[in-house]
Design an enzyme around this catalytic site. Sequence first.
Site, PDB file in Angstrom:
ATOM      1  N   TYR A 213       0.853  -1.187   0.000  1.00  9.30           N
ATOM      2  CA  TYR A 213       0.000   0.000   0.000  1.00  9.30           C
ATOM      3  C   TYR A 213       0.886   1.233   0.000  1.00  9.30           C
ATOM      4  O   TYR A 213       1.883   1.288   0.723  1.00  9.30           O
ATOM      5  CB  TYR A 213      -0.893   0.004   1.249  1.00  9.30           C
TER       6      TYR A 213
ATOM      7  N   ASP B 295       9.228   2.798   0.128  1.00  7.62           N
ATOM      8  CA  ASP B 295       8.169   3.478   0.858  1.00  7.62           C
ATOM      9  C   ASP B 295       8.280   3.051   2.319  1.00  7.62           C
ATOM     10  O   ASP B 295       7.860   1.963   2.706  1.00  7.62           O
ATOM     11  CB  ASP B 295       6.800   3.106   0.268  1.00  7.62           C
TER      12      ASP B 295
ATOM     13  N   LYS C 248       3.820   8.878   9.224  1.00  9.74           N
ATOM     14  CA  LYS C 248       3.555   8.258  10.521  1.00  9.74           C
ATOM     15  C   LYS C 248       4.523   8.730  11.623  1.00  9.74           C
ATOM     16  O   LYS C 248       4.383   9.846  12.083  1.00  9.74           O
ATOM     17  CB  LYS C 248       3.514   6.731  10.369  1.00  9.74           C
TER      18      LYS C 248
HETATM   19  C1  LIG Z   1       0.226   4.725   5.855  1.00  7.04           C
HETATM   20  C2  LIG Z   1       1.006   4.497   4.608  1.00  7.04           C
HETATM   21  C3  LIG Z   1       0.905   5.344   3.493  1.00  7.04           C
HETATM   22  C4  LIG Z   1      -0.073   6.482   3.439  1.00  7.04           C
HETATM   23  O1  LIG Z   1       0.191   7.455   4.369  1.00  7.04           O
HETATM   24  P1  LIG Z   1      -0.985   8.485   4.785  1.00  7.04           P
HETATM   25  O2  LIG Z   1      -0.337   9.390   5.759  1.00  7.04           O
HETATM   26  O3  LIG Z   1      -2.080   7.647   5.342  1.00  7.04           O
HETATM   27  O4  LIG Z   1      -1.397   9.172   3.528  1.00  7.04           O
HETATM   28  C5  LIG Z   1       1.731   5.114   2.419  1.00  7.04           C
HETATM   29  N1  LIG Z   1       2.608   4.104   2.415  1.00  7.04           N
HETATM   30  C6  LIG Z   1       2.728   3.271   3.450  1.00  7.04           C
HETATM   31  C7  LIG Z   1       3.736   2.183   3.414  1.00  7.04           C
HETATM   32  C8  LIG Z   1       1.923   3.431   4.565  1.00  7.04           C
HETATM   33  O5  LIG Z   1       2.028   2.571   5.584  1.00  7.04           O
END
Ligand SMILES: *Cc1c(COP(=O)(O)O)cnc(C)c1O
Length: 442
Positions: free
Chosen positions: A150, A245, A273
């Site tokens: 994701y 990511d 995060k």
């Molecule tokens: C949470 C997450 C996102 C998205 O971040 P948001 O702050 O919710 O837009 C993208 N990539 C990864 C790996 C994530 O865990």
Amino acid sequence: MTATIKQKTSRSAALFERSKRVSPGGVHSPVRAFKGVGGTPRFVESARGAVLTDVDGNNYIDFCMAWGPMLFGHQDQDVARAVRVSMSRGWSYGTAEPYSLELAELMTKNIPWAQKVRFVNSGTEAVMSALRVARAATGRDKIIKFDGCYHGHSDPLLVRAGSGLAEMASPDSAGVSASVARDTVVVPLDDLGALEAAFKKHKGHIAAVIVEPVPANNGLLLQKKSFLREMTAIARRHGALVIFDEVITGFRTAFGGMAELTGIRPDLVTYGKIIGGGFPVGAYAGRRDLMDMVAPSGPVYQAGTLSGNPVAMAAGCAMLKKILRVKPYKRLAAEAEKFAAAAEAAGRKAGVPVRVQRFSSMFWMIFGNVDTADGFVRRPDQTPAEHRDLYLKVFHYALERGVYLTPSAFEVDFVSAAHSAAQLERASKVVCRAIESLGDIS
Ligand SMILES: *Cc1c(COP(=O)(O)O)cnc(C)c1O
């Protein structure tokens, strides 16, 4: 199974009904609505340490931890102090300011491959911007992502695998145009052959490969280090950039995330995060020459009214400094391991197949027989069919008894530094009993 306890949830239920009238599904991010687990989403009024308190006065030992940011628990005092000081000065200037500089220097000093950094407001934005840079730098349009990873909700990443191997993706959400989806190629995790095939098929068109080095948004799909290493080599051989990511794994698995732990140096890396200490912050970073392509020093436009918000930056600085000072990772990993081992033991005792995949302080309980050669679930399609139903039972059993596991069978749990030994033991006992009670009914 839950007949013995009936928690009071009338206030949450009433707020949920009211919310549904004014917001889609009553929430501002889908999984909060408990659709995947059923029941009434708890409306949380406050949180401190490892404990959530809902509007009906119930307390829960929290393992969702705001989906990742709260490495040191809720209302961490160092973050709170930094935010108060920052608030006393003002909270948005829309100018150059020293606070984002401090956070950027903290990062670049301690993460050598993050040579320059740009702050945004979410992980989604960070990923979206990094992809734009990758396209600009390579002059290529397509990107490769892995099924089961994701990367936020920007259009090109809200796609799912096409029908054939290395096919172009199709939209995974209404409102994503087929033409945008066509620029994303989705390949399976843990399958280097498929990755090679995708590069061959789209020769000269792939700008970047993006990966969650520990995919943690579809369960915890542990990848082999050799897969990450080979994946990187294949991408580079074809002139594509590698984007890690690390929105979840950054500052969670190590200060420098999985790039630090694997020794792989991504060209670009995205954060979110933990980097905001619980406030809305995202960041993308990487090679100096790539980051210098971003406006105003280069031709890649990217901006934000609230980007580098001083309060959020202060929270992030406090968080990252505390990580460097406390070095929490070893202890957290050990606590998560203990929790995981107890759950697996409870499963064995009760004759319920439970496997817990864990990395650092993240864990994912898998219910049902895992039917792979090495016993790991590395791709979404390897998750046992009965997993979801069994997870729901464990989730509700625990919730009723004051343990807030992540409200989805396909998200991970987090142990924070604020979880005390006593809290962990209590929660572990509840979860073990939940697992044992599965044995009674199955
Ligand atoms: C949470 C997450 C996102 C998205 O971040 P948001 O702050 O919710 O837009 C993208 N990539 C990864 C790996 C994530 O865990």
